[in-house]
Design an enzyme around this catalytic site. Structure first.
Site, PDB file in Angstrom:
ATOM      1  N   CYS A  83      -0.811  -1.901   3.908  1.00 15.81           N
ATOM      2  CA  CYS A  83      -0.506  -1.692   5.325  1.00 15.81           C
ATOM      3  C   CYS A  83      -0.962  -0.301   5.761  1.00 15.81           C
ATOM      4  O   CYS A  83      -1.264   0.556   4.934  1.00 15.81           O
ATOM      5  CB  CYS A  83       0.988  -1.878   5.587  1.00 15.81           C
ATOM      6  SG  CYS A  83       2.049  -0.920   4.484  1.00 15.81           S
ATOM      7  N   MET A 125       4.630   1.497   8.838  1.00 14.70           N
ATOM      8  CA  MET A 125       3.371   0.757   8.795  1.00 14.70           C
ATOM      9  C   MET A 125       3.695  -0.731   8.745  1.00 14.70           C
ATOM     10  O   MET A 125       3.963  -1.274   7.672  1.00 14.70           O
ATOM     11  CB  MET A 125       2.555   1.162   7.564  1.00 14.70           C
ATOM     12  CG  MET A 125       2.136   2.613   7.556  1.00 14.70           C
ATOM     13  SD  MET A 125       1.226   3.069   6.039  1.00 14.70           S
ATOM     14  CE  MET A 125       2.574   3.155   4.847  1.00 14.70           C
ATOM     15  N   CYS A 152       6.110  -3.358   8.813  1.00 18.21           N
ATOM     16  CA  CYS A 152       7.526  -3.712   8.779  1.00 18.21           C
ATOM     17  C   CYS A 152       8.424  -2.503   8.547  1.00 18.21           C
ATOM     18  O   CYS A 152       9.160  -2.080   9.428  1.00 18.21           O
ATOM     19  CB  CYS A 152       7.770  -4.763   7.701  1.00 18.21           C
ATOM     20  SG  CYS A 152       9.498  -5.122   7.393  1.00 18.21           S
ATOM     21  N   SER A 194       7.486   0.146   5.775  1.00 14.15           N
ATOM     22  CA  SER A 194       6.884   1.097   4.845  1.00 14.15           C
ATOM     23  C   SER A 194       6.560   2.401   5.569  1.00 14.15           C
ATOM     24  O   SER A 194       5.715   2.426   6.467  1.00 14.15           O
ATOM     25  CB  SER A 194       5.605   0.488   4.241  1.00 14.15           C
ATOM     26  OG  SER A 194       5.005   1.382   3.343  1.00 14.15           O
ATOM     27  N   ASN A 254      -1.034   2.405   2.792  1.00 18.12           N
ATOM     28  CA  ASN A 254      -0.313   2.109   1.561  1.00 18.12           C
ATOM     29  C   ASN A 254      -1.219   1.270   0.650  1.00 18.12           C
ATOM     30  O   ASN A 254      -1.935   0.394   1.128  1.00 18.12           O
ATOM     31  CB  ASN A 254       0.982   1.355   1.864  1.00 18.12           C
ATOM     32  CG  ASN A 254       1.752   0.975   0.611  1.00 18.12           C
ATOM     33  OD1 ASN A 254       1.571  -0.098   0.055  1.00 18.12           O
ATOM     34  ND2 ASN A 254       2.629   1.859   0.176  1.00 18.12           N
ATOM     35  N   TYR A 288      10.742   2.097  -2.332  1.00 18.72           N
ATOM     36  CA  TYR A 288      10.566   1.189  -1.198  1.00 18.72           C
ATOM     37  C   TYR A 288      11.591   0.064  -1.255  1.00 18.72           C
ATOM     38  O   TYR A 288      11.740  -0.600  -2.290  1.00 18.72           O
ATOM     39  CB  TYR A 288       9.143   0.642  -1.283  1.00 18.72           C
ATOM     40  CG  TYR A 288       8.707  -0.383  -0.271  1.00 18.72           C
ATOM     41  CD1 TYR A 288       8.477  -0.023   1.047  1.00 18.72           C
ATOM     42  CD2 TYR A 288       8.472  -1.696  -0.659  1.00 18.72           C
ATOM     43  CE1 TYR A 288       8.020  -0.957   1.967  1.00 18.72           C
ATOM     44  CE2 TYR A 288       8.008  -2.640   0.255  1.00 18.72           C
ATOM     45  CZ  TYR A 288       7.788  -2.265   1.567  1.00 18.72           C
ATOM     46  OH  TYR A 288       7.333  -3.191   2.473  1.00 18.72           O
ATOM     47  N   GLY A 313      11.330  -8.399   7.808  1.00 16.66           N
ATOM     48  CA  GLY A 313      11.263  -7.367   8.829  1.00 16.66           C
ATOM     49  C   GLY A 313      10.798  -7.869  10.174  1.00 16.66           C
ATOM     50  O   GLY A 313      10.958  -7.193  11.184  1.00 16.66           O
TER      51      GLY A 313
END
Length: 730
Positions: free
Chosen positions: A197, A406, A408, A410, A429, A565, A704
């Site tokens: 993402c 980014m 949802c 992250s 990411n 995460y 998300g």
């Protein structure tokens, strides 16, 4: 629980010799010999045969394990291969005339070998797809498996997964297949060296121009053109990576282009309106209409886009900090359009995800200049579930700088380039690997020392998996994804011969250590009602501190930002729990629920108030700032936005990122608004019984993002599951 303790009087004379014995696993790993694994496997076989374990059977199994230990100690000096242990177990069972136990043990080992082989057998997996195996076609709630391009993507994904498993380090692939870890997005990576993402650098692309396909695109001269270009950029970026993408501070980004519209209308007013006092009024009225039309077009374009992987791009739009007239009008238009809904029936838009920033002095309090926009945001959340909200000061505290996530959840961490400039947009990411924490707790069987030892072992595997992700991503070339590397989406514009690692290294990119099931871990040691137990909570915080320390150490070692995460486990809540149920059986408050609780969240079965939930969860994100979100459950809120505002205000100095989960289903036959009833054949209106997807709008959070299970034939038959899990997948 299957790990039934062995008798305390079991003493083996050769234990000191076996204490230093090493086991060589199939994947090449070397681990300490542990005869508890043999014992547990035989206990599991006995229970499967006879439905339980009586004291006599337990003693028989203990004697068999002692004989196995004796033979291993006699035959091997320093190490033993796993298949040699299994052969000894099988022959010992046969020598002791334990034929049923031997058959069950051998069948289990053989089935495990079959499962490993089938995971990389493309023909077998495609057969499952053709027969619409729900674990394949339902893996993503926003992919409609009846659509041709989705079917093509699913087929390609099967090939990608099969090849990807063979490309992974053997011990990583084995851990993924066993359920110790989950290597995310195997259908795309590592088969292709794709990234996950990102925050797209829209500002650089819109202001400096870019290229898509054969078209050289110049900087837009109006907000309408700017939003049209944004939708095209999103479509191309989403087809070049596999994760979500976000626009950061969209109102501030688009305001200069809206001002171009204003200046044009101001010139028109000067040419056609004699009364100079009305020039500004005319120009603003026309610009306001332009802004509304542009934002409405962006909403429709994103919802009608299909990427090459057969789904609408997972897109998030962040906004809320701008205070100029243009920025306020952009914010207002976004909310007005979302509240109105899509089409003649005014259905809830699934994408883009709206993320509204609340900041003291901007929109938090009644005296703030944008407080009226906050009221519009509350109305929108009550009717459409979005926006989620970011609390500005807390996000800066947790992640080091302000930015939207980014896609949802992250989050990038604060980062400055060599010139000392803070950079957020244009970063990305490189992927996620998630740790099955509840399994470690179950294997520890109440022994905390063993828990920490097993965690250390699994983190070693997870580290190797993440390092492999990084190495694979570095093997991409700019020509593989020109929109990302050469034309500005990732900020810097590389040449064809440049290394993509220039955009990853020095902690510019993140790679994520995911985790799941802190609630279940604590339940294994302290029981299901542990939330008020200070010792239990401290134990869960210690786990996250441990993960973060490892991530920080790895980041310093390799030069990439390893982040902790909170995995948005749409299907992983099922996968890990299902595999652990097969391994350990049905265990109260752990596997008996058929799901694992996502990340650090309060056990939703206890129905905490929003305030209780936030107070409990607020201590965790400082250790998992690479990705997190909090959700609160509400009844219907459409007539009570003040209640929602009270929660938002309460959260401001406690948490960084908050989502709203409230019933917004709508029946177009009888006008009912609220929560539809799940049935085997779909959701139905509780007031008139309407089940027709064409005349009702059912929207649920399944991770998300929002999803529309009623409109997806692929998920029919899973509506009860979705309804019961929707709270737990946050």
């Amino acid at each position: 629980m299957l790990e039934i303790s062995r008798s305390k009087n079991t003493v083996v004379y050769f234990s000191s010799k076996l204490h230093n014995m090493k086991v060589i696993k199939r994947d090449g790993r070397v681990v300490d010999f542990d005869d508890e694994k043999i014992y547990n496997a035989l206990v599991k076989a006995e229970i499967k045969i006879n439905g339980g374990l009586d004291p006599l059977a337990q003693q028989r199994i203990e004697n068999i394990v002692d004989r196995v230990n004796s033979e291993i100690a006699d035959r091997f000096q320093t190490d033993v291969k796993i298949y040699e242990i299994q052969n000894i177990v099988e022959h010992t069972l046969l020598d002791n005339q334990e034929y049923e136990l031997a058959e069950e043990y051998i069948n289990y080992r053989t089935s495990r070998d079959f499962e490993r082989s089938r995971a990389t057998d493309i023909n077998f997996t495609i057969g499952r797809l053709l027969h619409k195996d729900h674990t394949l076609v339902n893996e993503n709630a926003n992919k409609d498996s009846d659509v041709f391009n989705t079917q093509r993507d699913l087929t390609a994904g099967i090939v990608g997964k099969s090849i990807g498993l063979k490309m992974l380090p053997a011990h990583v692939a084995n851990a993924h297949q066993k359920g110790d870890i989950h290597y995310h997005d195997l259908d795309y990576h590592p088969y292709a060296p794709m990234t996950n993402c990102c925050l797209i650098d829209f500002k650089g692309m819109l202001n400096n121009g870019f290229k898509i396909g054969n078209a050289e695109v110049e900087s837009p001269k109006s907000i309408q053109t700017a939003t049209a270009q944004i939708s095209q950029i999103i479509a191309n970026v989403a087809s070049s990576q596999y994760g979500g993408c976000s626009a950061d501070r969209l109102d501030e980004l688009l305001a200069p282009f809206a001002e171009k519209n204003y200046q044009k209308h101001l010139k028109d007013a000067a040419a056609w309106i004699e009364d100079e006092a009305k020039h500004d009024e005319y120009a603003k009225a026309k610009t306001q209409k332009d802004i509304y039309d542009a934002m409405q077009s962006l909403e429709y374009e994103i919802n009608t886009l299909f990427t090459s992987n057969g789904q609408t791009p997972f897109t998030s739009l962040g906004f809320g900090l701008g205070t100029s007239w243009f920025e306020r009008e952009i914010q207002r238009a976004i909310f007005q359009i979302r509240i109105k809904g899509l089409g003649q029936e005014h259905r809830t838009a699934i994408f883009p995800k709206l993320i509204f920033t609340i900041k003291d002095g901007v929109n938090l309090k009644p005296e703030d200049p944008n407080y009226d926009i906050k009221q519009l945001a509350l109305e929108c959340a009550a009717k459409r579930m979005y926006p989620d909200v970011l609390n500005y000061d807390k996000i800066v505290e947790l992640t080091g700088s302000f930015k939207v996530p980014m896609g949802c959840r992250s989050f990038l961490q604060g980062w400055k380039n060599e010139q000392g400039e803070e950079i957020n947009s244009g970063r990305m990411n490189l992927g996620v690997v998630t740790l099955n924490l509840p399994r470690i707790a179950l294997e520890a069987a109440g022994d905390k020392e063993k828990f920490w030892s097993l965690l250390e072992e699994r983190l070693g595997i997870l580290k190797d998996a993440l390092v492999f992700r990084i190495k694979r991503c570095r093997e991409a070339t700019p020509a593989n994804a020109p929109i990302l590397y050469m034309y500005g989406a990732f900020g810097e514009r590389l040449g064809k011969a440049d290394s993509v690692d220039e955009l990853f290294k020095n902690k510019r990119a993140t790679v994520s250590m995911g985790y799941i099931g802190l609630y279940e871990v604590a339940a294994a040691f302290y029981g299901g009602d542990w939330e008020e137990n200070a010792e239990a909570k401290e134990f869960t915080l210690d786990i996250l501190r441990n993960l973060k320390q490892h991530a920080d150490d790895w980041g310093n070692e390799y030069g990439y930002h390893f982040s902790v995460y909170c995995t948005p486990s749409e299907s992983l809540t099922d996968r890990f729990c299902r595999m652990d149920t097969e391994k350990f059986g049905v265990i109260e408050n752990i596997t008996d629920k058929d799901y694992y609780t996502n990340s650090f969240h309060y056990d939703v079965r206890k129905n905490p108030t929003p305030f209780e939930k936030l107070d409990f969860e607020k201590d965790y994100p400082q250790y998992c700032s690479g990705g997190f979100i909090h959700y609160c459950e509400y009844p219907v809120l459409q007539q009570n936005t003040k209640a929602l505002e009270a929660v938002w205000d309460y959260s401001y100095d406690k948490i960084g990122y908050l989502g709203t989960n409230t019933p917004i289903d709508h029946c177009y036959n009888c006008g009912y608004e609220g929560d539809f009833t799940p049935t085997e054949k779909g959701f139905e209106c509780p007031q008139c019984g309407n089940k027709d997807p064409k005349s009702c709008d059912v929207v649920k959070r399944t991770c998300g993002y929002l999803g529309n299970p009623q409109a997806r034939p692929m998920v029919h038959g899973r509506h009860k599951e979705i309804s019961s899990r929707v709270k737990h997948m946050k």
